[in-house]
Design a protein around this motif. Structure first.
Motif, PDB file in Angstrom:
ATOM      1  N   LEU A 202       0.828  -1.197   0.000  1.00 55.74           N
ATOM      2  CA  LEU A 202       0.000   0.000   0.000  1.00 55.74           C
ATOM      3  C   LEU A 202       0.869   1.256   0.000  1.00 55.74           C
ATOM      4  CD1 LEU A 202      -2.765   1.443   0.294  1.00 55.74           C
ATOM      5  CD2 LEU A 202      -2.404   1.314   2.768  1.00 55.74           C
ATOM      6  N   LEU A 203       1.882   1.291   0.856  1.00 58.91           N
ATOM      7  CA  LEU A 203       2.734   2.475   0.964  1.00 58.91           C
ATOM      8  C   LEU A 203       3.527   2.717  -0.320  1.00 58.91           C
ATOM      9  CD1 LEU A 203       4.014   2.051   4.624  1.00 58.91           C
ATOM     10  CD2 LEU A 203       2.109   3.445   3.807  1.00 58.91           C
ATOM     11  N   ASP A 204       4.011   1.651  -0.932  1.00 55.20           N
ATOM     12  CA  ASP A 204       4.730   1.801  -2.207  1.00 55.20           C
ATOM     13  C   ASP A 204       3.807   2.375  -3.279  1.00 55.20           C
ATOM     14  OD1 ASP A 204       7.091   0.846  -1.149  1.00 55.20           O
ATOM     15  OD2 ASP A 204       6.752  -1.215  -1.811  1.00 55.20           O
ATOM     16  N   HIS A 205       2.558   1.898  -3.283  1.00 55.73           N
ATOM     17  CA  HIS A 205       1.580   2.388  -4.262  1.00 55.73           C
ATOM     18  C   HIS A 205       1.257   3.861  -4.009  1.00 55.73           C
ATOM     19  CE1 HIS A 205      -1.726   2.459  -7.054  1.00 55.73           C
ATOM     20  NE2 HIS A 205      -2.615   2.682  -6.091  1.00 55.73           N
ATOM     21  N   LEU A 206       1.049   4.229  -2.746  1.00 52.37           N
ATOM     22  CA  LEU A 206       0.725   5.616  -2.422  1.00 52.37           C
ATOM     23  C   LEU A 206       1.891   6.553  -2.733  1.00 52.37           C
ATOM     24  CD1 LEU A 206      -1.224   5.247   0.956  1.00 52.37           C
ATOM     25  CD2 LEU A 206      -2.149   5.558  -1.348  1.00 52.37           C
ATOM     26  N   ALA A 207       3.115   6.090  -2.502  1.00 49.37           N
ATOM     27  CA  ALA A 207       4.279   6.920  -2.817  1.00 49.37           C
ATOM     28  C   ALA A 207       4.351   7.219  -4.315  1.00 49.37           C
ATOM     29  CB  ALA A 207       5.554   6.213  -2.355  1.00 49.37           C
ATOM     30  N   GLU A 208       3.852   6.290  -5.118  1.00 47.83           N
ATOM     31  CA  GLU A 208       3.893   6.454  -6.574  1.00 47.83           C
ATOM     32  C   GLU A 208       2.769   7.344  -7.096  1.00 47.83           C
ATOM     33  OE1 GLU A 208       3.542   3.631 -10.566  1.00 47.83           O
ATOM     34  OE2 GLU A 208       3.870   2.715  -8.609  1.00 47.83           O
ATOM     35  N   VAL A 209       1.547   7.160  -6.567  1.00 50.15           N
ATOM     36  CA  VAL A 209       0.390   7.853  -7.160  1.00 50.15           C
ATOM     37  C   VAL A 209      -0.053   9.098  -6.398  1.00 50.15           C
ATOM     38  CG1 VAL A 209      -0.458   5.728  -8.227  1.00 50.15           C
ATOM     39  CG2 VAL A 209      -1.310   6.389  -5.958  1.00 50.15           C
ATOM     40  N   THR A 210       0.422   9.275  -5.156  1.00 49.95           N
ATOM     41  CA  THR A 210       0.025  10.462  -4.379  1.00 49.95           C
ATOM     42  C   THR A 210       1.271  11.150  -3.818  1.00 49.95           C
ATOM     43  OG1 THR A 210      -0.273   9.097  -2.390  1.00 49.95           O
ATOM     44  CG2 THR A 210      -2.218   9.493  -3.756  1.00 49.95           C
ATOM     45  N   PRO A 211       2.069  11.796  -4.657  1.00 49.53           N
ATOM     46  CA  PRO A 211       3.334  12.391  -4.197  1.00 49.53           C
ATOM     47  C   PRO A 211       3.160  13.552  -3.220  1.00 49.53           C
ATOM     48  CG  PRO A 211       2.849  13.043  -6.463  1.00 49.53           C
ATOM     49  CD  PRO A 211       1.846  11.998  -6.095  1.00 49.53           C
ATOM     50  N   ALA A 212       1.982  14.188  -3.187  1.00 52.47           N
ATOM     51  CA  ALA A 212       1.762  15.338  -2.301  1.00 52.47           C
ATOM     52  C   ALA A 212       1.091  14.955  -0.985  1.00 52.47           C
ATOM     53  CB  ALA A 212       0.921  16.395  -3.024  1.00 52.47           C
ATOM     54  N   LEU A 213       0.970  13.666  -0.708  1.00 51.13           N
ATOM     55  CA  LEU A 213       0.235  13.202   0.467  1.00 51.13           C
ATOM     56  C   LEU A 213       0.893  13.679   1.767  1.00 51.13           C
ATOM     57  CD1 LEU A 213      -2.269  11.445   1.071  1.00 51.13           C
ATOM     58  CD2 LEU A 213      -0.719   9.520   1.386  1.00 51.13           C
ATOM     59  N   GLU A 214       0.076  14.301   2.631  1.00 53.15           N
ATOM     60  CA  GLU A 214       0.574  14.795   3.910  1.00 53.15           C
ATOM     61  C   GLU A 214      -0.206  14.232   5.098  1.00 53.15           C
ATOM     62  OE1 GLU A 214       0.318  19.032   3.647  1.00 53.15           O
ATOM     63  OE2 GLU A 214       2.160  19.205   2.460  1.00 53.15           O
ATOM     64  N   TYR A 215      -1.432  13.794   4.855  1.00 47.64           N
ATOM     65  CA  TYR A 215      -2.262  13.250   5.926  1.00 47.64           C
ATOM     66  C   TYR A 215      -2.770  11.880   5.495  1.00 47.64           C
ATOM     67  CZ  TYR A 215      -6.086  12.632   9.260  1.00 47.64           C
ATOM     68  OH  TYR A 215      -6.915  12.120  10.226  1.00 47.64           O
ATOM     69  N   LEU A 216      -2.471  10.858   6.310  1.00 50.62           N
ATOM     70  CA  LEU A 216      -2.904   9.489   6.004  1.00 50.62           C
ATOM     71  C   LEU A 216      -3.445   8.854   7.270  1.00 50.62           C
ATOM     72  CD1 LEU A 216      -3.011   6.995   4.083  1.00 50.62           C
ATOM     73  CD2 LEU A 216      -0.703   6.456   4.869  1.00 50.62           C
ATOM     74  N   SER A 217      -4.571   8.169   7.157  1.00 56.89           N
ATOM     75  CA  SER A 217      -5.126   7.452   8.298  1.00 56.89           C
ATOM     76  C   SER A 217      -5.516   6.040   7.872  1.00 56.89           C
ATOM     77  CB  SER A 217      -6.340   8.188   8.860  1.00 56.89           C
ATOM     78  OG  SER A 217      -6.782   7.559  10.049  1.00 56.89           O
ATOM     79  N   LEU A 218      -5.001   5.056   8.606  1.00 51.53           N
ATOM     80  CA  LEU A 218      -5.264   3.640   8.307  1.00 51.53           C
ATOM     81  C   LEU A 218      -5.866   2.912   9.506  1.00 51.53           C
ATOM     82  CD1 LEU A 218      -1.897   2.818   6.478  1.00 51.53           C
ATOM     83  CD2 LEU A 218      -4.117   3.207   5.424  1.00 51.53           C
ATOM     84  N   LEU A 219      -6.421   3.638  10.446  1.00 50.46           N
ATOM     85  CA  LEU A 219      -6.975   3.018  11.643  1.00 50.46           C
ATOM     86  C   LEU A 219      -8.072   2.018  11.288  1.00 50.46           C
ATOM     87  CD1 LEU A 219      -7.208   6.184  13.912  1.00 50.46           C
ATOM     88  CD2 LEU A 219      -5.612   4.272  14.185  1.00 50.46           C
ATOM     89  N   GLY A 220      -8.118   0.923  12.022  1.00 48.11           N
ATOM     90  CA  GLY A 220      -9.157  -0.075  11.785  1.00 48.11           C
ATOM     91  C   GLY A 220      -8.809  -1.095  10.734  1.00 48.11           C
ATOM     92  N   ASN A 221      -7.576  -1.068  10.214  1.00 46.26           N
ATOM     93  CA  ASN A 221      -7.095  -2.078   9.279  1.00 46.26           C
ATOM     94  C   ASN A 221      -6.096  -2.985   9.987  1.00 46.26           C
ATOM     95  OD1 ASN A 221      -8.043  -1.301   6.368  1.00 46.26           O
ATOM     96  ND2 ASN A 221      -7.412   0.626   7.305  1.00 46.26           N
ATOM     97  N   VAL A 222      -5.963  -4.208   9.502  1.00 49.23           N
ATOM     98  CA  VAL A 222      -4.968  -5.124  10.062  1.00 49.23           C
ATOM     99  C   VAL A 222      -3.569  -4.556   9.877  1.00 49.23           C
ATOM    100  CG1 VAL A 222      -3.991  -7.442   9.876  1.00 49.23           C
ATOM    101  CG2 VAL A 222      -6.451  -7.116   9.655  1.00 49.23           C
ATOM    102  N   ALA A 223      -3.368  -3.786   8.808  1.00 51.81           N
ATOM    103  CA  ALA A 223      -2.056  -3.199   8.531  1.00 51.81           C
ATOM    104  C   ALA A 223      -1.642  -2.174   9.576  1.00 51.81           C
ATOM    105  CB  ALA A 223      -2.064  -2.543   7.146  1.00 51.81           C
ATOM    106  N   CYS A 224      -2.596  -1.654  10.321  1.00 47.14           N
ATOM    107  CA  CYS A 224      -2.318  -0.665  11.372  1.00 47.14           C
ATOM    108  C   CYS A 224      -2.464  -1.350  12.724  1.00 47.14           C
ATOM    109  CB  CYS A 224      -3.290   0.509  11.257  1.00 47.14           C
ATOM    110  SG  CYS A 224      -3.142   1.710  12.585  1.00 47.14           S
ATOM    111  N   PRO A 225      -1.354  -1.796  13.318  1.00 51.80           N
ATOM    112  CA  PRO A 225      -1.461  -2.588  14.553  1.00 51.80           C
ATOM    113  C   PRO A 225      -1.777  -1.730  15.769  1.00 51.80           C
ATOM    114  CG  PRO A 225       0.842  -2.226  14.011  1.00 51.80           C
ATOM    115  CD  PRO A 225       0.031  -1.587  12.913  1.00 51.80           C
TER     116      PRO A 225
END
Length: 201
Positions: free
Chosen positions: A68-91
């Motif tokens: 997911l992070l590799d994909h976001l780094a490629e398609v959203t270069p201006a990303l400053e705020y990210l929230s992944l709460l409630g996913n297995v990826a966010c322990p």
């Protein structure tokens, strides 16, 4: 082509465009995107969104953090705020009782290593200390789970484990057993000096 974001989302739900969210490609100037509670998984594919600075993917089914992070780094270069709460990826302890604050700190460090321009992660501001630690240790914070091997399956033991000596396991021959053991704490967190007696100080 959809004329609004709501129409693009409706097309996605009706299956005309699948789960890739490619309908969002018509909105190249999109700056904020909320995709909470959408049953999105590891197959999530976003189009290039060069102006997107806010993305929330809370309460989905994402477990592969690195992809997911590799994909976001490629398609959203201006990303400053990210929230992944409630996913297995966010322990965190809300998802699994086996997770604790240390697991969450390692997760934050790895995310900041992959996306160094983030200012907020999961509704918490990124600190200078976190950013510095991500530069030094971020690449080592990846959590790797061992793959289950289907080739070798261990057979269950014939007799259940018991700490008693073999001589005392016979129910028809009762004998007293004296044993000496040493207790060692293998827990995840320190118990402090809970087991230290006054005469040991």
């Amino acid at each position: 082509m959809p004329e609004s974001l709501s129409e693009a989302r409706q097309e996605w739900w009706t299956g005309k465009r699948g789960r890739s969210l490619e309908g969002l490609s018509a909105f190249g100037s999109l700056e904020e995107l909320i995709l909470d509670n959408n049953l999105l998984g590891n197959d999530l594919v976003l189009p290039g969104l060069p102006r997107l600075h806010t993305l929330t993917l809370n309460k989905n089914q994402i477990s592969d953090l690195e992809s997911l992070l590799d994909h976001l780094a490629e398609v959203t270069p201006a990303l400053e705020y990210l929230s992944l709460l409630g996913n297995v990826a966010c322990p965190n302890e809300l998802i699994s009782l086996e997770k604790d604050e240390e697991d969450y700190k390692r997760y934050r460090c790895f995310v900041l290593h992959k996306l160094p321009n983030l200012k907020f992660l999961d509704a918490r501001k990124v600190t200078r200390k976190e950013r510095e630690e991500a530069l030094v240790r971020g690449s080592f914070m990846k959590v790797v789970k061992p793959k289950a091997s289907s080739d070798h399956v261990e057979a269950p033991p014939e007799h259940p484990y018991t700490p008693l000596p073999s001589a005392s396991r016979d129910l028809t021959n009762h004998r007293g057993v004296l044993g000496k053991c040493r207790y060692v704490y293998y827990g995840k967190n320190s118990e402090g000096n809970r087991f230290i007696r006054d005469d040991q100080l």
